[in-house]
Design an enzyme around this catalytic site. Structure first.
Site, PDB file in Angstrom:
ATOM      1  N   SER A   9       0.280  11.548 -16.843  1.00  0.00           N
ATOM      2  CA  SER A   9       1.475  12.305 -16.447  1.00  0.00           C
ATOM      3  C   SER A   9       2.761  11.587 -16.827  1.00  0.00           C
ATOM      4  O   SER A   9       2.831  10.358 -16.813  1.00  0.00           O
ATOM      5  CB  SER A   9       1.483  12.522 -14.930  1.00  0.00           C
ATOM      6  OG  SER A   9       0.329  13.214 -14.549  1.00  0.00           O
ATOM      7  N   GLU A  28     -13.324  12.757 -14.373  1.00  0.00           N
ATOM      8  CA  GLU A  28     -12.462  12.675 -13.198  1.00  0.00           C
ATOM      9  C   GLU A  28     -12.725  13.810 -12.219  1.00  0.00           C
ATOM     10  O   GLU A  28     -12.633  13.640 -11.015  1.00  0.00           O
ATOM     11  CB  GLU A  28     -10.974  12.686 -13.635  1.00  0.00           C
ATOM     12  CG  GLU A  28     -10.028  12.637 -12.449  1.00  0.00           C
ATOM     13  CD  GLU A  28      -8.572  12.414 -12.818  1.00  0.00           C
ATOM     14  OE1 GLU A  28      -8.260  12.214 -14.003  1.00  0.00           O
ATOM     15  OE2 GLU A  28      -7.752  12.450 -11.891  1.00  0.00           O
TER      16      GLU A  28
HETATM   17  C1  LIG Z   1      -1.912  12.021  -5.219  1.00  0.00           C
HETATM   18  C2  LIG Z   1      -1.674  12.163  -6.691  1.00  0.00           C
HETATM   19  C3  LIG Z   1      -2.138  11.195  -7.567  1.00  0.00           C
HETATM   20  C4  LIG Z   1      -1.927  11.312  -8.942  1.00  0.00           C
HETATM   21  N1  LIG Z   1      -2.387  10.313  -9.766  1.00  0.00           N
HETATM   22  C5  LIG Z   1      -2.152  10.387 -11.093  1.00  0.00           C
HETATM   23  C6  LIG Z   1      -2.569   9.327 -11.965  1.00  0.00           C
HETATM   24  O1  LIG Z   1      -3.152   8.324 -11.538  1.00  0.00           O
HETATM   25  N2  LIG Z   1      -2.286   9.428 -13.287  1.00  0.00           N
HETATM   26  C7  LIG Z   1      -1.652  10.511 -13.811  1.00  0.00           C
HETATM   27  O2  LIG Z   1      -1.460  10.543 -15.030  1.00  0.00           O
HETATM   28  N3  LIG Z   1      -1.230  11.538 -13.007  1.00  0.00           N
HETATM   29  C8  LIG Z   1      -1.474  11.493 -11.668  1.00  0.00           C
HETATM   30  N4  LIG Z   1      -1.053  12.508 -10.847  1.00  0.00           N
HETATM   31  C9  LIG Z   1      -0.290  13.593 -11.427  1.00  0.00           C
HETATM   32  C10 LIG Z   1      -1.011  14.897 -11.422  1.00  0.00           C
HETATM   33  O3  LIG Z   1      -2.135  14.890 -12.242  1.00  0.00           O
HETATM   34  C11 LIG Z   1       0.089  15.901 -11.832  1.00  0.00           C
HETATM   35  O4  LIG Z   1       0.931  15.981 -10.693  1.00  0.00           O
HETATM   36  C12 LIG Z   1      -0.437  17.213 -12.181  1.00  0.00           C
HETATM   37  O5  LIG Z   1      -1.160  17.123 -13.374  1.00  0.00           O
HETATM   38  C13 LIG Z   1       0.652  18.282 -12.254  1.00  0.00           C
HETATM   39  O6  LIG Z   1       1.751  17.870 -13.007  1.00  0.00           O
HETATM   40  P1  LIG Z   1       3.242  18.033 -12.457  1.00  0.00           P
HETATM   41  O7  LIG Z   1       3.301  17.386 -11.114  1.00  0.00           O
HETATM   42  O8  LIG Z   1       4.178  17.542 -13.530  1.00  0.00           O
HETATM   43  O9  LIG Z   1       3.459  19.592 -12.228  1.00  0.00           O
HETATM   44  P2  LIG Z   1       3.764  20.702 -13.317  1.00  0.00           P
HETATM   45  O10 LIG Z   1       2.843  20.523 -14.485  1.00  0.00           O
HETATM   46  O11 LIG Z   1       5.231  20.735 -13.576  1.00  0.00           O
HETATM   47  O12 LIG Z   1       3.329  21.987 -12.537  1.00  0.00           O
HETATM   48  C14 LIG Z   1       4.120  22.620 -11.538  1.00  0.00           C
HETATM   49  C15 LIG Z   1       3.453  23.928 -11.148  1.00  0.00           C
HETATM   50  O13 LIG Z   1       3.386  24.812 -12.278  1.00  0.00           O
HETATM   51  C16 LIG Z   1       2.044  25.194 -12.531  1.00  0.00           C
HETATM   52  N5  LIG Z   1       1.804  25.259 -13.976  1.00  0.00           N
HETATM   53  C17 LIG Z   1       2.183  24.322 -14.892  1.00  0.00           C
HETATM   54  N6  LIG Z   1       1.762  24.702 -16.112  1.00  0.00           N
HETATM   55  C18 LIG Z   1       1.100  25.881 -15.964  1.00  0.00           C
HETATM   56  C19 LIG Z   1       0.427  26.766 -16.854  1.00  0.00           C
HETATM   57  N7  LIG Z   1       0.330  26.504 -18.153  1.00  0.00           N
HETATM   58  N8  LIG Z   1      -0.140  27.889 -16.340  1.00  0.00           N
HETATM   59  C20 LIG Z   1      -0.057  28.172 -15.010  1.00  0.00           C
HETATM   60  N9  LIG Z   1       0.576  27.360 -14.110  1.00  0.00           N
HETATM   61  C21 LIG Z   1       1.139  26.249 -14.583  1.00  0.00           C
HETATM   62  C22 LIG Z   1       1.195  24.080 -11.929  1.00  0.00           C
HETATM   63  O14 LIG Z   1      -0.104  24.511 -11.617  1.00  0.00           O
HETATM   64  C23 LIG Z   1       2.003  23.727 -10.682  1.00  0.00           C
HETATM   65  O15 LIG Z   1       1.718  24.601  -9.635  1.00  0.00           O
HETATM   66  C24 LIG Z   1      -1.241  12.431  -9.468  1.00  0.00           C
HETATM   67  C25 LIG Z   1      -0.760  13.415  -8.589  1.00  0.00           C
HETATM   68  C26 LIG Z   1      -0.961  13.290  -7.231  1.00  0.00           C
HETATM   69  C27 LIG Z   1      -0.432  14.359  -6.328  1.00  0.00           C
END
Ligand SMILES: Cc1cc2nc3c(=O)[nH]c(=O)nc-3n(C[C@H](O)[C@H](O)[C@H](O)COP(=O)(O)OP(=O)(O)OC[C@H]3O[C@@H](n4cnc5c(N)ncnc54)[C@H](O)[C@@H]3O)c2cc1C
Length: 387
Positions: free
Chosen positions: A134, A251
């Site tokens: 991310s 994962e």
């Molecule tokens: C407790 C925790 C631990 C984590 N640990 C890690 C880690 O170790 N390493 C790492 O790399 N990441 C990690 N993450 C990050 C996590 O994988 C991301 O938060 C997640 O992939 C979503 O990305 P974002 O937060 O940028 O949300 P966004 O991608 O901006 O999404 C926001 C919303 O829009 C929706 N959305 C986005 N794109 C689409 C689409 N194409 N179609 C439909 N809906 C969509 C999503 O489902 C979501 O509801 C962690 C997150 C949490 C909460």
């Protein structure tokens, strides 16, 4: 055609089931007296000494080959181990990512030199990894990753950029980072690669983020002209997209997507077994929760069978993760309703209330970490031939 026929129900083979008793005995001794509020953290709890105690028993890298320091066991053996660790609420966060995905990734795509360097260290509990996928602006949309690795004339990589939400980066030795090694973010999946980053190198800054519950488990990580050796590349340059897809299947495929609320469920059940906690509504609710968990566990084992057959069950793992996290989120909501409906004077134990408060606070993250619900449903739709 759909792929649901690939999820055939499979029991745990007896030789793997046999691992359960020694693991239980070990956990009873190690976790004796640890309060539910601590145990409820399980895979976000970090305890290097606990991870090394597991390693001393040969229980880290259980599925990695013997020549790399692993135990050469099947994914079913690992399922039994992981299920027991999560059910007990063991603090497994230190080794979790290395054991679950970095080790198998290095085994699958790494060079012999990388395998020799990292795999035995993972099995000894001496190399903890974090996942650098991310970024601000590239969470679900991993193809838009901007962190850039530029190959220098001498073959080294110059790394610049930022990762976010990196679980345990501040307590890890290495990150496997998804980076752009050629082209521009508009090129999407093309030009992405995976690099192993030693987090002690100059130019790496790790800043922990405090979450709602007050814990610091995930971090921001900055790379400022970090110089990496040529052999930091895992797999092939430009193949990062295919590799992270396979990594995400590791994962998403484990039982950790069913058991995030299990310590709370157990704590509540213990109270429902007492004369004060017992009620008809609570007994019905206990049955309802158990009836949701049992088929999910069977599905999760079916995914393990695909792993044991050497497949990368990307769609099947997405299905189980989506269903599993829904139940994990339902459990605290249903238990909160039960406690709220009790008559005045019926006081639940303080430890149960504290555990409920903690799980209720972190439960929204269950369906975010490892890929959001919307993204998983898109993958399932593709698996059903609908996209
Ligand atoms: C407790 C925790 C631990 C984590 N640990 C890690 C880690 O170790 N390493 C790492 O790399 N990441 C990690 N993450 C990050 C996590 O994988 C991301 O938060 C997640 O992939 C979503 O990305 P974002 O937060 O940028 O949300 P966004 O991608 O901006 O999404 C926001 C919303 O829009 C929706 N959305 C986005 N794109 C689409 C689409 N194409 N179609 C439909 N809906 C969509 C999503 O489902 C979501 O509801 C962690 C997150 C949490 C909460």
């Amino acid at each position: 055609m759909n792929r649901l026929d690939r999820l055939s129900l499979t029991p745990v083979p007896p030789e793997d089931e046999a691992l359960r008793a020694p693991v239980r005995a070990f956990l009873a001794e190690q976790l004796h007296g640890l309060p539910a509020l601590r145990r409820a953290r399980s895979w976000s709890g970090h305890d290097a000494a606990f991870s090394r105690a597991l390693a001393a028993r040969g229980w880290l890298g259980l599925t990695l080959p013997l020549e790399h320091g692993g135990a050469g066991r099947s994914p079913f053996a690992r399922y039994v181990l992981v299920e027991e660790l999560l059910n007990a609420g063991a603090p497994v966060g230190a080794h979790w990512i290395a054991d679950r995905q970095s080790g198998p990734l290095i085994l699958k795509y790494g060079t012999p030199a990388q395998q020799q360097r990292y795999l035995p260290a993972i099995c000894r509990g001496e190399a903890f990894f974090c996942i650098g996928m991310s970024e601000p602006g590239a969470g679900s949309d991993l193809a838009s990753v901007r962190t850039r690795a530029e190959r220098q004339a001498d073959g080294r990589w110059r790394l610049n950029g930022q990762k976010v939400w990196t679980t345990h980066a501040h307590q890890s030795h290495f990150m496997i980072a998804l980076v752009r090694s050629s082209g521009a973010p508009e090129d999407r999946q093309a030009g992405l690669s995976q690099l192993i980053v030693d987090l002690s190198l100059p130019g790496v800054t790790v800043r922990p983020i405090t979450d709602l519950s007050g814990d610091q488990h995930f971090c921001e990580v900055f790379f400022d002209d970090v110089m990496l050796a040529p052999e930091a590349l895992v797999g092939r340059e430009g193949q990062g997209w295919a590799q992270v897809t396979a990594e995400l299947a590791y994962e998403r495929s484990g039982p950790e997507r069913l058991y995030s609320s299990i310590v709370l469920f157990d704590e509540w059940l213990a109270w429902v077994r007492t004369p004060t906690g017992r009620s008809d509504a609570a007994l019905a609710l206990a049955g309802r929760i158990a009836a949701q968990l049992a088929p999910l566990r069977a599905l999760s084992l079916a995914v393990t069978a695909r792993l044991a057959a050497g497949d990368s069950p990307v769609v099947e793992a997405a299905l189980v993760k989506d269903l599993g996290t829904s139940v994990e989120q339902l459990i605290p909501a249903l238990i909160a309703d039960d406690l709220a409906s009790r008559p005045d004077g019926c006081e639940p134990p303080a430890e149960l209330l504290l555990t409920l408060a903690y799980i209720s606070q972190v439960a929204p993250s269950f369906s975010l970490r490892g890929g959001t619900r919307d993204i998983l449903r898109g993958m399932i739709a593709r698996g059903l031939g609908l996209r």
